[in-house]
Scaffold this motif. Sequence first.
Motif, PDB file in Angstrom:
ATOM      1  N   ASN A 115       8.580   7.487 -12.771  1.00 32.91           N
ATOM      2  CA  ASN A 115       8.283   6.645 -13.929  1.00 32.91           C
ATOM      3  C   ASN A 115       9.268   5.480 -14.044  1.00 32.91           C
ATOM      4  N   LEU A 116      10.538   5.746 -13.718  1.00 32.79           N
ATOM      5  CA  LEU A 116      11.531   4.676 -13.754  1.00 32.79           C
ATOM      6  C   LEU A 116      11.212   3.612 -12.703  1.00 32.79           C
ATOM      7  N   THR A 117      10.783   4.055 -11.525  1.00 30.35           N
ATOM      8  CA  THR A 117      10.421   3.097 -10.478  1.00 30.35           C
ATOM      9  C   THR A 117       9.231   2.250 -10.913  1.00 30.35           C
ATOM     10  N   LEU A 118       8.249   2.894 -11.551  1.00 25.67           N
ATOM     11  CA  LEU A 118       7.092   2.141 -12.034  1.00 25.67           C
ATOM     12  C   LEU A 118       7.499   1.135 -13.101  1.00 25.67           C
ATOM     13  N   MET A 119       8.417   1.504 -13.966  1.00 23.09           N
ATOM     14  CA  MET A 119       8.902   0.578 -14.980  1.00 23.09           C
ATOM     15  C   MET A 119       9.628  -0.604 -14.346  1.00 23.09           C
ATOM     16  N   LEU A 120      10.364  -0.353 -13.275  1.00 25.17           N
ATOM     17  CA  LEU A 120      11.038  -1.450 -12.576  1.00 25.17           C
ATOM     18  C   LEU A 120      10.030  -2.401 -11.949  1.00 25.17           C
ATOM     19  N   VAL A 121       8.960  -1.844 -11.387  1.00 28.95           N
ATOM     20  CA  VAL A 121       7.905  -2.687 -10.806  1.00 28.95           C
ATOM     21  C   VAL A 121       7.266  -3.561 -11.886  1.00 28.95           C
ATOM     22  N   ILE A 122       6.967  -2.956 -13.030  1.00 25.81           N
ATOM     23  CA  ILE A 122       6.356  -3.725 -14.121  1.00 25.81           C
ATOM     24  C   ILE A 122       7.321  -4.783 -14.649  1.00 25.81           C
ATOM     25  N   ILE A 179       0.820  -1.222   0.000  1.00 23.98           N
ATOM     26  CA  ILE A 179       0.000   0.000   0.000  1.00 23.98           C
ATOM     27  C   ILE A 179       0.852   1.269   0.000  1.00 23.98           C
ATOM     28  N   PRO A 180       1.860   1.419   0.880  1.00 24.72           N
ATOM     29  CA  PRO A 180       2.645   2.673   0.846  1.00 24.72           C
ATOM     30  C   PRO A 180       3.360   2.901  -0.483  1.00 24.72           C
ATOM     31  N   VAL A 181       3.899   1.839  -1.085  1.00 28.12           N
ATOM     32  CA  VAL A 181       4.592   1.992  -2.367  1.00 28.12           C
ATOM     33  C   VAL A 181       3.610   2.409  -3.454  1.00 28.12           C
ATOM     34  N   ALA A 182       2.458   1.741  -3.488  1.00 21.74           N
ATOM     35  CA  ALA A 182       1.453   2.091  -4.500  1.00 21.74           C
ATOM     36  C   ALA A 182       0.943   3.513  -4.301  1.00 21.74           C
ATOM     37  N   TYR A 183       0.777   3.938  -3.051  1.00 23.89           N
ATOM     38  CA  TYR A 183       0.319   5.296  -2.765  1.00 23.89           C
ATOM     39  C   TYR A 183       1.345   6.324  -3.237  1.00 23.89           C
ATOM     40  N   ALA A 184       2.613   6.049  -3.008  1.00 23.97           N
ATOM     41  CA  ALA A 184       3.662   6.973  -3.457  1.00 23.97           C
ATOM     42  C   ALA A 184       3.706   7.064  -4.975  1.00 23.97           C
ATOM     43  N   LEU A 185       3.575   5.933  -5.657  1.00 23.60           N
ATOM     44  CA  LEU A 185       3.615   5.952  -7.124  1.00 23.60           C
ATOM     45  C   LEU A 185       2.379   6.602  -7.727  1.00 23.60           C
ATOM     46  N   ALA A 186       1.261   6.579  -6.998  1.00 22.37           N
ATOM     47  CA  ALA A 186       0.020   7.131  -7.539  1.00 22.37           C
ATOM     48  C   ALA A 186      -0.158   8.611  -7.243  1.00 22.37           C
ATOM     49  N   LYS A 187       0.279   9.069  -6.064  1.00 24.82           N
ATOM     50  CA  LYS A 187      -0.055  10.423  -5.624  1.00 24.82           C
ATOM     51  C   LYS A 187       1.143  11.347  -5.428  1.00 24.82           C
ATOM     52  N   PHE A 188       2.348  10.833  -5.344  1.00 25.71           N
ATOM     53  CA  PHE A 188       3.517  11.687  -5.124  1.00 25.71           C
ATOM     54  C   PHE A 188       4.178  12.022  -6.456  1.00 25.71           C
ATOM     55  N   ARG A 189       4.762  13.209  -6.518  1.00 22.27           N
ATOM     56  CA  ARG A 189       5.542  13.630  -7.683  1.00 22.27           C
ATOM     57  C   ARG A 189       7.000  13.721  -7.261  1.00 22.27           C
ATOM     58  N   PHE A 190       7.818  12.834  -7.760  1.00 23.89           N
ATOM     59  CA  PHE A 190       9.228  12.841  -7.396  1.00 23.89           C
ATOM     60  C   PHE A 190      10.053  12.378  -8.594  1.00 23.89           C
ATOM     61  N   ARG A 191      11.308  12.729  -8.574  1.00 24.14           N
ATOM     62  CA  ARG A 191      12.205  12.373  -9.669  1.00 24.14           C
ATOM     63  C   ARG A 191      12.429  10.852  -9.680  1.00 24.14           C
ATOM     64  N   GLY A 192      12.262  10.259 -10.830  1.00 26.10           N
ATOM     65  CA  GLY A 192      12.453   8.829 -10.966  1.00 26.10           C
ATOM     66  C   GLY A 192      11.199   8.012 -10.731  1.00 26.10           C
ATOM     67  N   ASP A 212       4.975  -6.797  -3.243  1.00 32.51           N
ATOM     68  CA  ASP A 212       4.806  -7.690  -4.388  1.00 32.51           C
ATOM     69  C   ASP A 212       4.524  -6.834  -5.615  1.00 32.51           C
ATOM     70  N   ALA A 213       5.231  -7.104  -6.692  1.00 31.78           N
ATOM     71  CA  ALA A 213       5.156  -6.240  -7.874  1.00 31.78           C
ATOM     72  C   ALA A 213       3.734  -6.165  -8.423  1.00 31.78           C
ATOM     73  N   PHE A 214       3.073  -7.297  -8.551  1.00 31.93           N
ATOM     74  CA  PHE A 214       1.712  -7.294  -9.101  1.00 31.93           C
ATOM     75  C   PHE A 214       0.756  -6.542  -8.180  1.00 31.93           C
ATOM     76  N   SER A 215       0.883  -6.751  -6.865  1.00 31.88           N
ATOM     77  CA  SER A 215       0.004  -6.073  -5.910  1.00 31.88           C
ATOM     78  C   SER A 215       0.239  -4.567  -5.928  1.00 31.88           C
ATOM     79  N   ILE A 216       1.502  -4.156  -6.017  1.00 31.61           N
ATOM     80  CA  ILE A 216       1.812  -2.726  -6.083  1.00 31.61           C
ATOM     81  C   ILE A 216       1.210  -2.106  -7.337  1.00 31.61           C
TER      82      ILE A 216
END
Length: 297
Positions: A124-131, A109-122, A170-174
């Motif tokens: 998109n790269l972090t999301l690509m790594l998760v995928i 949940i915290p990782v998904a929340y950060a990727l969905a609502k926070f604006r920070f450098r990197g 877990d990558a899929f859950s995130i």
Amino acid sequence: MTQVLERPVELRSPATPAERTARRKALLEWIAVHSLGVAAALFFTLPFVFVFLTSLMSDSQALSRDLIPHTWEWANYRRVFDTPGFLTWWKNTLIYAGLGTVLTVVSSIPVAYALAKFRFRGRNLTLMLVISMMMLPPQVVVIPMYLFWAKQLDLSGTLWPMIIPLAFGDAFSIFLLRQFLMTIPNEYVDAAKVDGCGDLRTLLKIVLPMAKPGIAAVALFQFFNAWNDYFGPQIYASENPGAWTLSYGLESFKGAHHTDWNLTMAATVLVMAPVILVFFFAQKAFVEGVTLTGVKG
């Protein structure tokens, strides 16, 4: 004399040939759609019915072509529970599925929340790594992971090599949670911050109550995955029968009762029943959570 006013009868004009054709076409479409639905339901239901009916047959009838039990042998289920180790497999599976689900949800949940609502450098790269982690087959890293857990930490023969990694997300859950959280308007988060809520309080008080369908979907996916997992217990717990789960123990049970198909089917029903019941009672939240994840990218 009192006059009785009769309501004039409205005369319907007979249906035109075009209207009769349209009604006939609509009826045929209704019959075709519902026939396909019934056929699909039977296609998926009949194997379960066959397994259940076979589980209630006697030893001799289970090897015949009969489809309906001559006598309903409910004692087959008691014989399965009396099998040495079966209750231990149940306990291990509940620990693995239950604890693994909790750790996955809490850590994702915290990782998904950060990727969905926070604006920070990197971001998109972090999301690509998760995928990319979702695309990586577990068989690719099984040898180094086994050497790490077995040789370095000496945890082979236990369930911990499968449970501990889930505490780190877990990558899929995130990804699934991130997609769902994207559907929550940012105005709610901004309003909470204006009122003085920090990021953690906003997550707990505002976002999580609105994200219940997505969390339920992630929890069910992880629970089903852990309950049905065969590869993990085979790698890490095969050397210790006391750490076997139902999926791996069922293979051993089938080998010990390879001619007793009624007992094998009874054990199969007992393994499937919890998953079916959980999905039956939680299917509304599950379907809603999966559906809304694709609304906004």
